[in-house]
Design a protein around this motif. Structure first.
Motif, mmCIF file in Angstrom:
data_model
loop_
_atom_site.group_PDB
_atom_site.id
_atom_site.type_symbol
_atom_site.label_atom_id
_atom_site.label_comp_id
_atom_site.label_asym_id
_atom_site.label_seq_id
_atom_site.Cartn_x
_atom_site.Cartn_y
_atom_site.Cartn_z
ATOM 1 N N GLY A 12 49.189 41.929 45.428
ATOM 2 C CA GLY A 12 49.844 43.384 45.105
ATOM 3 C C GLY A 12 49.571 43.734 43.556
ATOM 4 O O GLY A 12 50.590 44.378 43.466
ATOM 5 N N LYS A 13 48.826 43.052 42.951
ATOM 6 C CA LYS A 13 48.618 43.396 41.467
ATOM 7 C C LYS A 13 48.644 44.800 41.213
ATOM 8 O O LYS A 13 49.231 45.254 40.272
ATOM 9 N N SER A 14 47.829 45.411 42.021
ATOM 10 C CA SER A 14 47.415 46.827 41.443
ATOM 11 C C SER A 14 48.544 47.675 42.072
ATOM 12 O O SER A 14 49.092 48.598 41.161
ATOM 13 N N PHE A 55 28.873 39.966 37.446
ATOM 14 C CA PHE A 55 30.383 40.618 37.740
ATOM 15 C C PHE A 55 31.304 39.953 36.572
ATOM 16 O O PHE A 55 32.094 40.628 36.232
ATOM 17 N N ARG A 56 31.266 38.473 36.652
ATOM 18 C CA ARG A 56 32.349 38.051 35.627
ATOM 19 C C ARG A 56 31.975 38.215 33.971
ATOM 20 O O ARG A 56 32.950 38.387 33.364
ATOM 21 N N ARG A 57 30.701 38.469 33.780
ATOM 22 C CA ARG A 57 30.307 39.067 32.404
ATOM 23 C C ARG A 57 30.834 40.492 32.300
ATOM 24 O O ARG A 57 31.517 40.475 31.390
ATOM 25 N N GLU A 134 42.289 25.770 44.478
ATOM 26 C CA GLU A 134 41.203 25.811 43.229
ATOM 27 C C GLU A 134 41.854 26.434 42.098
ATOM 28 O O GLU A 134 41.958 26.065 40.956
ATOM 29 N N ARG A 135 42.805 27.533 42.201
ATOM 30 C CA ARG A 135 42.896 28.315 41.404
ATOM 31 C C ARG A 135 44.333 28.389 41.127
ATOM 32 O O ARG A 135 44.634 28.741 39.873
ATOM 33 N N GLU A 136 45.434 27.620 42.010
ATOM 34 C CA GLU A 136 46.967 27.753 41.470
ATOM 35 C C GLU A 136 46.893 27.072 40.350
ATOM 36 O O GLU A 136 47.761 27.595 39.758
HETATM 37 C C1 S3P Z 1 38.147 38.412 42.916
HETATM 38 C C2 S3P Z 1 38.931 39.153 43.452
HETATM 39 C C3 S3P Z 1 38.877 40.920 43.391
HETATM 40 C C4 S3P Z 1 37.530 41.366 42.776
HETATM 41 C C5 S3P Z 1 36.285 40.305 43.086
HETATM 42 C C6 S3P Z 1 36.856 38.932 42.733
HETATM 43 C C7 S3P Z 1 38.240 37.056 43.187
HETATM 44 O O1 S3P Z 1 40.055 41.333 42.957
HETATM 45 O O2 S3P Z 1 37.884 41.187 41.342
HETATM 46 O O3 S3P Z 1 36.235 40.704 44.369
HETATM 47 O O4 S3P Z 1 37.358 36.338 42.495
HETATM 48 O O5 S3P Z 1 39.216 36.400 43.599
HETATM 49 P P1 S3P Z 1 41.428 41.509 43.418
HETATM 50 O O6 S3P Z 1 42.090 40.192 43.088
HETATM 51 O O7 S3P Z 1 42.135 42.638 42.994
HETATM 52 O O8 S3P Z 1 41.152 41.646 45.168
#
Ligand code: S3P
Length: 169
Positions: A12-14, A55-57, A134-136
């Motif tokens: 729900g970040k956006s 994309f990450r760049r 992995e991300r927590e």
């Molecule tokens: C990603 C989450 C997406 C978006 C891309 C990669 C990720 O954003 O940046 O698809 O690596 O978790 P949201 O978290 O806004 O869905």
């Protein structure tokens, strides 16, 4: 200063970011929206066609630009904390808030997993759980953690507003 929202996709970040910016009369910026507008294609398509590292760049460039703003609520893509440099620049001038969501809630919220390039459509829940594990630890570096599962975006925005106001009073 800024407020930076981090967390997994579907947390729900956006939506929360937009409401929070309205409450504070601040600007709202969303990293995915900026990248999509700049590249003239949705971020899912960028990842599929140009690859995740490209994309990450683009994401790093966007984060560096936004971190220099002020009075801005920054909604980040779920992978932003993968790069420690992103978190370092955002944290210099921002209160970082993790919107913590459960895997089941993510599955429910993202709807069609086929439109999400980083989720395996043959095992959406399994791939969400693996990525969450992995991300927590990276998300947990945030200054504040808010559990979002059973709350409305309005409630979450109000809580963040209060936390940050307390910090600055
Ligand atoms: C990603 C989450 C997406 C978006 C891309 C990669 C990720 O954003 O940046 O698809 O690596 O978790 P949201 O978290 O806004 O869905």
């Amino acid at each position: 200063m800024n407020i930076v929202l981090i967390g997994f996709m579907g947390s729900g970040k956006s939506t929360v970011g937009r409401l929070l910016a309205e409450r504070r009369s601040w600007v709202h910026r969303d990293t995915d929206e900026i990248i999509a507008a700049q590249e003239k294609m949705p971020v899912g398509k960028i990842i599929r066609e140009k690859g995740e590292s490209e994309f990450r760049r683009l994401e790093r460039q966007t984060v560096a630009l936004l971190a220099g703003q002020d009075k801005t609520v920054i909604s980040t893509g779920g992978g932003v904390p993968l790069d420690p440099e992103n978190m370092r620049v955002l944290g210099r001038n921002g209160a970082v808030v993790w919107l913590r969501v459960s895997s089941h809630r993510v599955l429910h919220r993202i709807g069609d997993a086929r439109s999400r390039p980083l989720i395996d459509p043959s095992d959406p829940l399994g791939s969400i759980e693996q990525r969450l594990r992995e991300r927590e630890p990276l998300y947990a570096k945030a200054r504040y953690t808010i559990d979002v599962d059973d709350r409305t975006p309005e409630q979450i925005a109000a809580e963040i507003d209060l936390l940050v106001s307390k910090e600055n009073s």
